[in-house]
Scaffold this motif. Structure first.
Motif, short mmCIF file in Angstrom:
data_model
loop_
_atom_site.label_atom_id
_atom_site.label_comp_id
_atom_site.label_asym_id
_atom_site.label_seq_id
_atom_site.Cartn_x
_atom_site.Cartn_y
_atom_site.Cartn_z
N ASN A 188 0.82 -1.21 0.00
CA ASN A 188 0.00 0.00 0.00
C ASN A 188 0.85 1.26 0.00
O ASN A 188 0.54 2.23 -0.69
CB ASN A 188 -0.92 -0.02 1.23
CG ASN A 188 -1.26 1.37 1.72
OD1 ASN A 188 -2.03 2.10 1.10
ND2 ASN A 188 -0.64 1.76 2.84
N TYR A 189 1.93 1.28 0.77
CA TYR A 189 2.79 2.46 0.81
C TYR A 189 3.26 2.84 -0.60
O TYR A 189 3.42 4.03 -0.91
CB TYR A 189 4.01 2.22 1.69
CG TYR A 189 3.75 2.06 3.17
CD1 TYR A 189 2.64 2.64 3.77
CD2 TYR A 189 4.63 1.33 3.97
CE1 TYR A 189 2.41 2.50 5.13
CE2 TYR A 189 4.41 1.20 5.33
CZ TYR A 189 3.30 1.77 5.92
OH TYR A 189 3.07 1.62 7.27
N TYR A 190 3.52 1.84 -1.43
CA TYR A 190 4.06 2.10 -2.77
C TYR A 190 2.98 2.30 -3.83
O TYR A 190 3.28 2.80 -4.91
CB TYR A 190 5.00 0.96 -3.17
CG TYR A 190 6.42 1.20 -2.68
CD1 TYR A 190 7.42 1.57 -3.55
CD2 TYR A 190 6.73 1.09 -1.33
CE1 TYR A 190 8.72 1.82 -3.10
CE2 TYR A 190 8.01 1.33 -0.87
CZ TYR A 190 9.00 1.70 -1.75
OH TYR A 190 10.27 1.96 -1.30
N LEU A 191 1.75 1.92 -3.52
CA LEU A 191 0.66 2.09 -4.48
C LEU A 191 -0.20 3.31 -4.18
O LEU A 191 -0.53 4.09 -5.07
CB LEU A 191 -0.21 0.84 -4.50
CG LEU A 191 0.43 -0.47 -4.96
CD1 LEU A 191 -0.56 -1.60 -4.86
CD2 LEU A 191 0.96 -0.33 -6.38
N PHE A 192 -0.60 3.44 -2.91
CA PHE A 192 -1.60 4.44 -2.54
C PHE A 192 -1.09 5.45 -1.50
O PHE A 192 -1.65 6.53 -1.36
CB PHE A 192 -2.85 3.75 -1.99
CG PHE A 192 -3.36 2.65 -2.87
CD1 PHE A 192 -3.76 2.91 -4.17
CD2 PHE A 192 -3.41 1.34 -2.41
CE1 PHE A 192 -4.23 1.89 -4.99
CE2 PHE A 192 -3.87 0.32 -3.22
CZ PHE A 192 -4.28 0.59 -4.52
#
Length: 989
Positions: free
Chosen positions: A619-623
């Protein structure tokens, strides 16, 4: 008003006579007047036990509450100023009370608490709270006998639109007004079972309308004669409503099948129900293992005599709440009636009679087919398996097989009791959907495809006498949310909906452990229905029956509901396959972000603590979302009242601890602090991390190894990870967790408290190297069993963890590195994309990015070849939990599998934080054989890092063009791959 502390003046209210009714849908409403003068602000604070849907003046404006512990009940605040009007207004709330514990809810009691605060432009304020002046009624349209979806979830719905006037949400009660009564006050804010209330830290979830992309098939079908679903677990153990644990039992269910004439018949078992050992009809016994069919479906051909035929269902084993879905099909007319025991059947009884149970026990079998004796389990709900000697002296135990006629039943009278109708559905929509007597495929005319399109003519479904019409819609991708449809039909038309995830070449993977169905009986005319039950699916079967004229279907949609995130992350490269893999990782993660991370949107929708560590990184890298991650981390210590070891899924009624999952949670707490730079969170969470790790340290044995009886899981593959003993990967992860705890203590300003954990980590690592290394095979063994036997199993999983955690040092570390590069054939290999995450972390540390990408291409590429739109729970060549070889995986959408969404950004784009909170960033792309890539990575405080790189061959030199865009406040270091000359450009966003 948004920043004010909530001043509760409302009361908890309920209605009816039962404190905690099973599967009750209850309506509440209140009307009030607003005088002229203008509305400045208006908010409704609301919560309910178990779930609610809120309406203001007939407009739906909220769902909730988010999952929470009963001791800290969550409430949401909805802005409703735009829905209020001068004059009369109405608040209406539909409350669904489960009456059973699930994997996201602990049994409480029925209740609604709501308070409207209005601030007028004149400065006048108005407060309207729930109290005994509100009206309530049980929603007569919902069948309380609808079947349980699964032990993880609540109930599917069966609704009769003829029985209830939906205008009640506007405050009207002209229809069925005599059913309304004054609500009852059942408590004040702060009363048990909700001793404190906490405002939800999360925004409302999205609701985006998604249409099917095509109609997959059209069939004319004929249904089987009779179906039902029985909650055997609750019948055998009525107290099981208070928990979500498996229950072991021995007992029987009997019923009389009354046939109008002699006939051949088929009895079908349509769910994966391990406790069913066999059936007996007229004294002829057939073991479940001997029944025919494509597993796990089982069918038995039998002969029914004219008149009464006694059917026995033989149960001995464990049930985790799957529910027994079964049916009977024959040409003759049949009726199911109760066996004529002397005890008078209660008014609420079904035709089924329970014989026994002769014994029951809660059992923690953790997805095993057999029940495991777990007395002394280190979790918080363990118990022993069934002791056969406890009931073998009952001659009655095997005597049922000799019952041929109704007259042979008298010896069983003392053991028999009616089975409540509340535990038996009127029909099994699931069984009716997956088992049909006849089916004939038709061409799909273009006019029926219009049901997949907005603003088009309706699809017209022509009735066929004696038959039903089956339509299957393909939504193009997996989605998760709420079904909605619009139809014009005569009163009594029946629409059965069944959602599932996968089909290929005419083969459908049915959801044998999930009842993902909905039944809707139409009222007259044009109508819209929106389901309040969350479902995950890609395909939707709709069966139309009992209609007297053509049915006009104006469309079926899914209201996609997930945590509201912006798709900030980007990845595009010279490798189209990896681009597709990144896309399915993104879509999977999005679907599995609800009010917490969830494992899968279809089967469970449960917040598994260990899964969420990896999911948070993806999630940190996507959103770039952090509020939901923080909420997830804060939920875990709430299980302290259940176990000091913390539960593996929360909040949940399943008594289960996976030590590794607690360890991953503690590591995730540190990673959150490092990602955000939030030292206040570190201070808040540190003592809770310390608390549970101290309890784990207390379980070290005399060798200084963690010896624990529990669910010692890491991967689904057949590694040797017994539920009692010393498990190597678990000890190594514990050692790494203790180091992480020391770092977290330092971030919290408690470095002195962390010294003990660093020392304990070093001692544990030394003990692992002393006792769990096999010199002969030059590898770490998987475990030492409870009786002292050293495991013969060597797995790549254990070697990966030994390398990744730093337990392996020196020559042993070099040996582990060799195994990572070329896993020996005689090692157990990785069985799930979840374990692949740790393998990729190890390959990254080793600098073998080429192997990482090759593994993605191979394993995730298989998913793409099968047209996957989301990441699967398991690899397709993994046999466990696959009763049918066509079943490639159980769940086709599982966020623990979305590793590429993280590693393609962190490694191929090369974006990494260089300081806590991302104030410094290092961009060091790793081409690993690719020619170019571009993308973006979100920053925790907002903004993003854009990266674009390309390899160029010029005059024999290898040049690396790198362009980075970043906010002015971020210090960026750009590093070219080894062996390349860099042309680096830095631009500011």
């Amino acid at each position: 008003m948004k920043d004010r502390e909530m001043d509760w003046q409302a009361s908890w209210i309920w209605g009816g006579v039962e404190k905690s009714p099973r599967n009750e849908w209850r309506c509440f409403k209140h009307s009030f007047e607003l005088h002229s003068g203008g509305i400045k602000e208006a908010e409704i604070a609301i919560t309910a036990d178990s779930r609610y849907v809120l309406y203001v003046n007939g407009k739906q404006c909220g769902r909730g509450p988010i999952r929470s512990w009963p001791a800290e009940q969550s409430y949401h605040v909805h802005d409703v100023a735009h829905l209020l009007q001068e004059g009369e207004n109405a608040i209406a709330v539909l409350v669904m009370h489960y009456g059973v514990s699930t994997f996201q809810y602990l049994l409480g009691q029925g209740g609604l608490l709501a308070q409207l605060n209005v601030e007028m432009a004149s400065g006048e304020t108005l407060m309207i709270g729930t109290d005994d002046r509100w009206l309530t009624a049980r929603h007569a349209g919902y069948d309380t006998r609808s079947q349980r979806m699964s032990t993880q979830l609540g109930f599917s719905e069966s609704v009769d639109a003829r029985a209830w006037d939906e205008s009640w949400t506007r405050g009207d009660c002209a229809s069925g007004s005599n059913q309304w009564e004054w609500a009852i006050t059942v408590g004040e804010p702060g009363d048990e079972p909700w001793p404190s209330l906490r405002r939800s830290p999360l925004p409302a979830l999205t609701e985006e309308q998604v249409w099917p992309v095509r109609m997959e098939s059209l069939k004319v079908t004929k249904p089987v004669s009779w179906t039902a679903a029985i909650d055997i677990r609750n019948a055998m153990d009525p107290d099981s409503i208070g928990h979500a644990n498996p229950v072991s039992f021995v007992g029987y269910v009997a019923v009389v099948i009354r046939a109008r004439e002699e006939t051949e018949a088929t009895i079908g078992i349509l769910s994966r129900f391990h406790a069913l050992k066999g059936i007996s009809l007229g004294g002829e016994y057939k073991a479940a293992s001997e029944m025919e069919g494509e597993q796990p479906e089982r069918y038995a051909r039998v002969r029914l005599n004219q008149g009464d035929n006694v059917l026995w269902l033989d149960f001995a084993g464990s049930d985790h709440g799957t529910g027994l879905h079964f049916g009977i099909d024959c040409e003759a007319a049949i009726e199911l009636v109760s066996p004529p025991f002397s005890e008078q059947a209660e008014e609420d009884s079904s035709p089924f009679v329970l014989i026994g149970p002769f014994t029951t026990h809660e059992s923690i079998d953790h997805r095993d087919d057999e029940v495991n004796p777990l007395s002394g389990y280190e979790g918080f709900g363990g118990s022993r398996a069934i002791d056969a000697e406890a009931f073998e002296h009952f001659d009655i135990y095997t005597a049922f097989r000799s019952v041929r006629e109704v007259s042979d039943l008298s010896p069983f009278t003392a053991f028999a009791k009616p089975l409540p109708s509340s535990l038996v559905s009127r029909a099994s929509v699931y069984a009716r959907s997956v088992w049909k007597r006849e089916e004939r495929s038709l061409l799909v005319p273009m006019n029926l495809q219009s049901a997949c399109m907005a603003n088009s003519e309706p699809a017209v479904i022509i009735p066929r006498e004696g038959s039903e019409t089956e339509l299957i819609f393909d939504f193009g991708k997996e989605w998760s949310g709420y079904l909605r449809f619009e139809v014009d039909a005569p009163a009594g038309t029946m629409l059965d909906f069944y959602g599932y995830e996968y089909m290929k070449d005419g083969w459908r993977q049915d959801t044998y452990t999930l009842d993902n169905t909905l039944r809707y009986v139409c009222k007259e005319g044009r109508q819209i229905y929106e389901s309040p039950v969350r479902r995950g699916l890609r395909y939707l079967m709709v069966t139309v029956s009992h209609t007297t004229r053509p049915v006009k279907l104006y469309g079926v949609q899914l209201l996609q509901s997930n945590y509201p995130v912006a798709e900030i992350g980007r990845f595009h490269s010279s490798d189209p396959l990896l681009n597709d893999v990144w896309e399915i990782s993104k879509h999977t993660t999005r679907l599995c972000m609800e009010d917490t991370f969830v494992d899968c949107p279809a089967y469970e929708q449960a917040f598994w603590v260990g899964d969420s560590r990896n999911e948070a990184l993806v999630n940190y890298y996507l959103f770039g979302e952090i509020d939901m991650v923080k909420h997830c981390l804060e939920l875990v210590p709430g299980s302290r009242f259940q176990t000091p070891l913390y539960a593996d899924q929360v909040p949940s009624g399943w008594s289960s601890v996976i030590p590794n999952w607690t360890f991953f949670w503690a590591i995730a707490c540190l990673e959150f602090v490092e990602h955000t730079g939030d030292k206040a969170f570190a201070k808040e969470i540190w003592q809770k991390v310390r608390f549970t790790l101290e309890h784990y340290l207390d379980r070290l044995d005399e060798r200084n190894l963690l010896f624990i009886r529990g669910w010692n899981l890491l991967d689904w593959a057949p590694i040797d990870q017994p539920r009692n003993g010393v498990v190597t990967h678990q000890n190594a992860i514990f050692a790494r967790t203790l180091k992480a705890a020391a770092q977290l203590a330092e971030a919290a300003g408690e470095a002195s408290q962390g010294i003990r954990f660093k020392e304990a980590s070093d001692k544990l690592a030394a003990a692992i190297n002393e006792h769990l290394w096999c010199e002969e095979r030059q590898a770490y063994i998987d475990c030492i069993h409870a009786e002292g036997r050293r495991s013969d199993t060597i797995s790549i999983q254990t070697q990966v963890i030994a390398f990744l955690t730093g337990v392996a040092e020196g020559e042993r570390r070099s040996r582990m590195a060799d195994y990572l590069v070329q896993p020996p054939e005689n090692f157990v290999h990785i069985g799930s994309p979840f374990m692949a995450f740790f393998y990729y972390e190890a390959l990254e540390e080793l600098g073998r990015f080429d192997l990482m990408l090759d593994d993605m291409r191979k394993n995730f590429g298989q998913m793409i070849q099968h047209e996957a739109t989301t990441c699967w729970e398991m690899y397709p060549d993994f046999a466990e939990n696959r009763p049918n070889p066509k079943m490639l995986t159980r769940s086709h959408c599982h966020a623990w599998s979305a590793a590429p969404g993280y590693f393609l950004g962190a490694c191929v784009l090369g974006v990494r934080k260089a300081s806590a909170g991302w104030r410094k960033v290092r961009v060091a792309p790793q081409p690993a054989g690719m020619k170019w890539a571009r993308g973006a990575v979100p920053l925790p405080d907002g903004g993003r890092i854009d990266v674009s790189w390309r390899l160029k061959e010029e005059g024999g030199s290898h040049r690396f063009e790198l362009e980075v865009r970043a906010p002015e406040t971020i210090l960026v270091e750009m590093v070219a791959p080894v062996g390349y000359e860099a042309d680096a450009i830095m631009r500011r966003l």
